[in-house]
Scaffold this motif. Structure first.
Motif, PDB file in Angstrom:
ATOM      1  N   PRO A  28       0.842  -1.202   0.000  1.00 20.84           N
ATOM      2  CA  PRO A  28       0.000   0.000   0.000  1.00 20.84           C
ATOM      3  C   PRO A  28       0.880   1.256   0.000  1.00 20.84           C
ATOM      4  O   PRO A  28       1.961   1.272   0.582  1.00 20.84           O
ATOM      5  N   VAL A  29       0.416   2.274  -0.690  1.00 23.86           N
ATOM      6  CA  VAL A  29       1.102   3.562  -0.669  1.00 23.86           C
ATOM      7  C   VAL A  29       0.043   4.663  -0.723  1.00 23.86           C
ATOM      8  O   VAL A  29      -0.908   4.587  -1.485  1.00 23.86           O
ATOM      9  N   SER A  30       0.217   5.653   0.152  1.00 25.59           N
ATOM     10  CA  SER A  30      -0.671   6.812   0.196  1.00 25.59           C
ATOM     11  C   SER A  30       0.138   8.021  -0.234  1.00 25.59           C
ATOM     12  O   SER A  30       1.214   8.267   0.301  1.00 25.59           O
ATOM     13  N   LEU A  31      -0.398   8.753  -1.185  1.00 28.89           N
ATOM     14  CA  LEU A  31       0.278   9.968  -1.625  1.00 28.89           C
ATOM     15  C   LEU A  31      -0.732  10.948  -2.181  1.00 28.89           C
ATOM     16  O   LEU A  31      -1.877  10.590  -2.422  1.00 28.89           O
ATOM     17  N   GLU A  32      -0.287  12.164  -2.342  1.00 33.32           N
ATOM     18  CA  GLU A  32      -1.138  13.206  -2.906  1.00 33.32           C
ATOM     19  C   GLU A  32      -0.543  13.608  -4.242  1.00 33.32           C
ATOM     20  O   GLU A  32       0.636  13.958  -4.319  1.00 33.32           O
ATOM     21  N   VAL A  33      -1.347  13.541  -5.285  1.00 37.02           N
ATOM     22  CA  VAL A  33      -0.880  13.913  -6.616  1.00 37.02           C
ATOM     23  C   VAL A  33      -1.770  15.032  -7.138  1.00 37.02           C
ATOM     24  O   VAL A  33      -2.996  14.872  -7.241  1.00 37.02           O
ATOM     25  N   ASN A  34      -1.145  16.155  -7.420  1.00 34.98           N
ATOM     26  CA  ASN A  34      -1.854  17.329  -7.935  1.00 34.98           C
ATOM     27  C   ASN A  34      -3.043  17.704  -7.055  1.00 34.98           C
ATOM     28  O   ASN A  34      -4.123  18.049  -7.537  1.00 34.98           O
ATOM     29  N   GLY A  35      -2.839  17.601  -5.735  1.00 35.29           N
ATOM     30  CA  GLY A  35      -3.849  18.003  -4.776  1.00 35.29           C
ATOM     31  C   GLY A  35      -4.909  16.951  -4.457  1.00 35.29           C
ATOM     32  O   GLY A  35      -5.802  17.204  -3.658  1.00 35.29           O
ATOM     33  N   LYS A  36      -4.802  15.787  -5.065  1.00 39.32           N
ATOM     34  CA  LYS A  36      -5.783  14.724  -4.830  1.00 39.32           C
ATOM     35  C   LYS A  36      -5.112  13.565  -4.091  1.00 39.32           C
ATOM     36  O   LYS A  36      -4.045  13.106  -4.491  1.00 39.32           O
ATOM     37  N   ALA A  37      -5.764  13.094  -3.018  1.00 42.82           N
ATOM     38  CA  ALA A  37      -5.217  11.990  -2.226  1.00 42.82           C
ATOM     39  C   ALA A  37      -5.500  10.652  -2.901  1.00 42.82           C
ATOM     40  O   ALA A  37      -6.592  10.443  -3.432  1.00 42.82           O
ATOM     41  N   TYR A  38      -4.492   9.779  -2.862  1.00 41.68           N
ATOM     42  CA  TYR A  38      -4.624   8.442  -3.435  1.00 41.68           C
ATOM     43  C   TYR A  38      -4.166   7.402  -2.419  1.00 41.68           C
ATOM     44  O   TYR A  38      -3.165   7.603  -1.733  1.00 41.68           O
ATOM     45  N   GLN A  39      -4.900   6.299  -2.359  1.00 45.50           N
ATOM     46  CA  GLN A  39      -4.524   5.103  -1.608  1.00 45.50           C
ATOM     47  C   GLN A  39      -4.356   4.025  -2.673  1.00 45.50           C
ATOM     48  O   GLN A  39      -5.334   3.581  -3.254  1.00 45.50           O
ATOM     49  N   LEU A  40      -3.121   3.614  -2.913  1.00 43.33           N
ATOM     50  CA  LEU A  40      -2.846   2.692  -4.008  1.00 43.33           C
ATOM     51  C   LEU A  40      -2.162   1.434  -3.515  1.00 43.33           C
ATOM     52  O   LEU A  40      -1.609   1.401  -2.411  1.00 43.33           O
ATOM     53  N   SER A  41      -2.165   0.435  -4.361  1.00 45.27           N
ATOM     54  CA  SER A  41      -1.458  -0.808  -4.101  1.00 45.27           C
ATOM     55  C   SER A  41      -0.494  -1.008  -5.271  1.00 45.27           C
ATOM     56  O   SER A  41      -0.936  -1.083  -6.424  1.00 45.27           O
ATOM     57  N   VAL A  42       0.797  -1.029  -4.973  1.00 49.47           N
ATOM     58  CA  VAL A  42       1.800  -1.102  -6.036  1.00 49.47           C
ATOM     59  C   VAL A  42       2.853  -2.164  -5.742  1.00 49.47           C
ATOM     60  O   VAL A  42       3.124  -2.476  -4.582  1.00 49.47           O
ATOM     61  N   GLU A  43       3.432  -2.677  -6.798  1.00 54.26           N
ATOM     62  CA  GLU A  43       4.561  -3.580  -6.633  1.00 54.26           C
ATOM     63  C   GLU A  43       5.747  -2.748  -6.153  1.00 54.26           C
ATOM     64  O   GLU A  43       5.902  -1.597  -6.560  1.00 54.26           O
ATOM     65  N   PRO A  44       6.596  -3.297  -5.300  1.00 55.57           N
ATOM     66  CA  PRO A  44       7.721  -2.534  -4.749  1.00 55.57           C
ATOM     67  C   PRO A  44       8.688  -2.006  -5.799  1.00 55.57           C
ATOM     68  O   PRO A  44       9.358  -1.018  -5.572  1.00 55.57           O
ATOM     69  N   ARG A  45       8.746  -2.625  -6.953  1.00 52.99           N
ATOM     70  CA  ARG A  45       9.704  -2.218  -7.986  1.00 52.99           C
ATOM     71  C   ARG A  45       9.156  -1.183  -8.969  1.00 52.99           C
ATOM     72  O   ARG A  45       9.845  -0.763  -9.891  1.00 52.99           O
ATOM     73  N   VAL A  46       7.912  -0.744  -8.796  1.00 51.66           N
ATOM     74  CA  VAL A  46       7.295   0.221  -9.706  1.00 51.66           C
ATOM     75  C   VAL A  46       7.864   1.609  -9.449  1.00 51.66           C
ATOM     76  O   VAL A  46       7.883   2.087  -8.315  1.00 51.66           O
ATOM     77  N   THR A  47       8.308   2.274 -10.515  1.00 54.94           N
ATOM     78  CA  THR A  47       8.827   3.633 -10.367  1.00 54.94           C
ATOM     79  C   THR A  47       7.671   4.613 -10.232  1.00 54.94           C
ATOM     80  O   THR A  47       6.535   4.323 -10.633  1.00 54.94           O
ATOM     81  N   LEU A  48       7.983   5.783  -9.696  1.00 55.43           N
ATOM     82  CA  LEU A  48       6.976   6.834  -9.604  1.00 55.43           C
ATOM     83  C   LEU A  48       6.479   7.186 -11.004  1.00 55.43           C
ATOM     84  O   LEU A  48       5.279   7.391 -11.210  1.00 55.43           O
ATOM     85  N   LEU A  49       7.371   7.238 -11.975  1.00 55.06           N
ATOM     86  CA  LEU A  49       6.982   7.541 -13.354  1.00 55.06           C
ATOM     87  C   LEU A  49       5.936   6.555 -13.860  1.00 55.06           C
ATOM     88  O   LEU A  49       4.899   6.954 -14.395  1.00 55.06           O
ATOM     89  N   ASP A  50       6.186   5.268 -13.685  1.00 49.32           N
ATOM     90  CA  ASP A  50       5.237   4.264 -14.163  1.00 49.32           C
ATOM     91  C   ASP A  50       3.915   4.328 -13.399  1.00 49.32           C
ATOM     92  O   ASP A  50       2.848   4.138 -13.986  1.00 49.32           O
ATOM     93  N   LEU A  51       3.966   4.608 -12.115  1.00 48.37           N
ATOM     94  CA  LEU A  51       2.736   4.765 -11.337  1.00 48.37           C
ATOM     95  C   LEU A  51       1.908   5.917 -11.899  1.00 48.37           C
ATOM     96  O   LEU A  51       0.698   5.773 -12.127  1.00 48.37           O
ATOM     97  N   LEU A  52       2.545   7.056 -12.142  1.00 42.70           N
ATOM     98  CA  LEU A  52       1.836   8.224 -12.656  1.00 42.70           C
ATOM     99  C   LEU A  52       1.203   7.937 -14.014  1.00 42.70           C
ATOM    100  O   LEU A  52       0.033   8.231 -14.239  1.00 42.70           O
ATOM    101  N   ARG A  53       1.982   7.356 -14.897  1.00 41.47           N
ATOM    102  CA  ARG A  53       1.521   7.123 -16.267  1.00 41.47           C
ATOM    103  C   ARG A  53       0.540   5.951 -16.374  1.00 41.47           C
ATOM    104  O   ARG A  53      -0.473   6.058 -17.055  1.00 41.47           O
ATOM    105  N   GLU A  54       0.852   4.850 -15.718  1.00 46.99           N
ATOM    106  CA  GLU A  54       0.085   3.625 -15.936  1.00 46.99           C
ATOM    107  C   GLU A  54      -1.086   3.444 -14.974  1.00 46.99           C
ATOM    108  O   GLU A  54      -2.121   2.924 -15.364  1.00 46.99           O
ATOM    109  N   GLN A  55      -0.931   3.844 -13.715  1.00 52.68           N
ATOM    110  CA  GLN A  55      -2.028   3.660 -12.763  1.00 52.68           C
ATOM    111  C   GLN A  55      -2.910   4.894 -12.645  1.00 52.68           C
ATOM    112  O   GLN A  55      -4.110   4.770 -12.456  1.00 52.68           O
TER     113      GLN A  55
END
Length: 181
Positions: A28-55
């Motif tokens: 699990p990862v909680s972060l705020e992107v462009n002012g919006k809160a997200y609760q996500l589930s990601v693989e440990p090896r996923v880059t921030l770039l891929d999270l932004l673009r793909e998820q």
């Protein structure tokens, strides 16, 4: 030769290893992107770039070299610019991320976005999001005092079209205009 002797059932099982591992390895990862809160589930090896673009489907941040050498993937994390291809998404727990999509206020462009248009600070446009994100940080960091200083602190962002003079002009115009970035 070994593959030819491997039973088909074993080959088929091997094809699904990554899919199965991905189901069990998510964090699990909680972060705020462009002012919006997200609760996500990601693989440990996923880059921030891929999270932004793909998820999150925020495709303004570009994947250029995927090695931190071109700056196309520049975003702000807690107000600091970073190459999003070089950091893991799980390392951003609790942080505030701003992408190119988060700079404008509704239909009102950010002053740096306006300056890039006014000074033709882009040609093909591929590097433009990363250039703009770095330009905003360059001004905020106090490194826009001269064209030489701007070039030095923007050197991590590559423009294959060679729009560097126009990029410097855009940054200089925002700095001289006294805009809050």
């Amino acid at each position: 030769m070994a593959l030819a002797l491997t039973p088909p059932l074993v080959v088929k099982a091997g094809e699904h290893d990554e899919t199965i591992a991905g189901l069990f390895e998510k964090m699990p990862v909680s972060l705020e992107v462009n002012g919006k809160a997200y609760q996500l589930s990601v693989e440990p090896r996923v880059t921030l770039l891929d999270l932004l673009r793909e998820q999150l489907n925020l495709t303004g941040t570009k994947k250029g070299c995927d090695h931190g050498q071109c700056g196309a993937c520049t975003v702000h994390v807690n107000g600091q610019r970073i190459n999003s291809c070089l950091t893991l998404a799980v390392m951003q727990e609790g942080k505030k991320i701003t992408t190119i999509e988060g700079l404008a206020q509704g239909d009102t462009l950010h002053p740096v976005q306006e300056a890039f248009i006014e000074h033709d600070g882009f040609q093909c446009g591929y590097c433009t999001p990363g250039q703009i994100m770095s330009a905003v940080a360059c001004i905020r960091e106090g490194h826009a005092g001269s064209p030489e200083e701007i070039r030095e602190f923007m050197s991590g962002n590559i423009c294959r079209c060679g729009a560097y003079d126009n990029i410097v002009a855009a940054i200089t115009a925002v700095k001289q205009g006294g805009h809050t970035v």
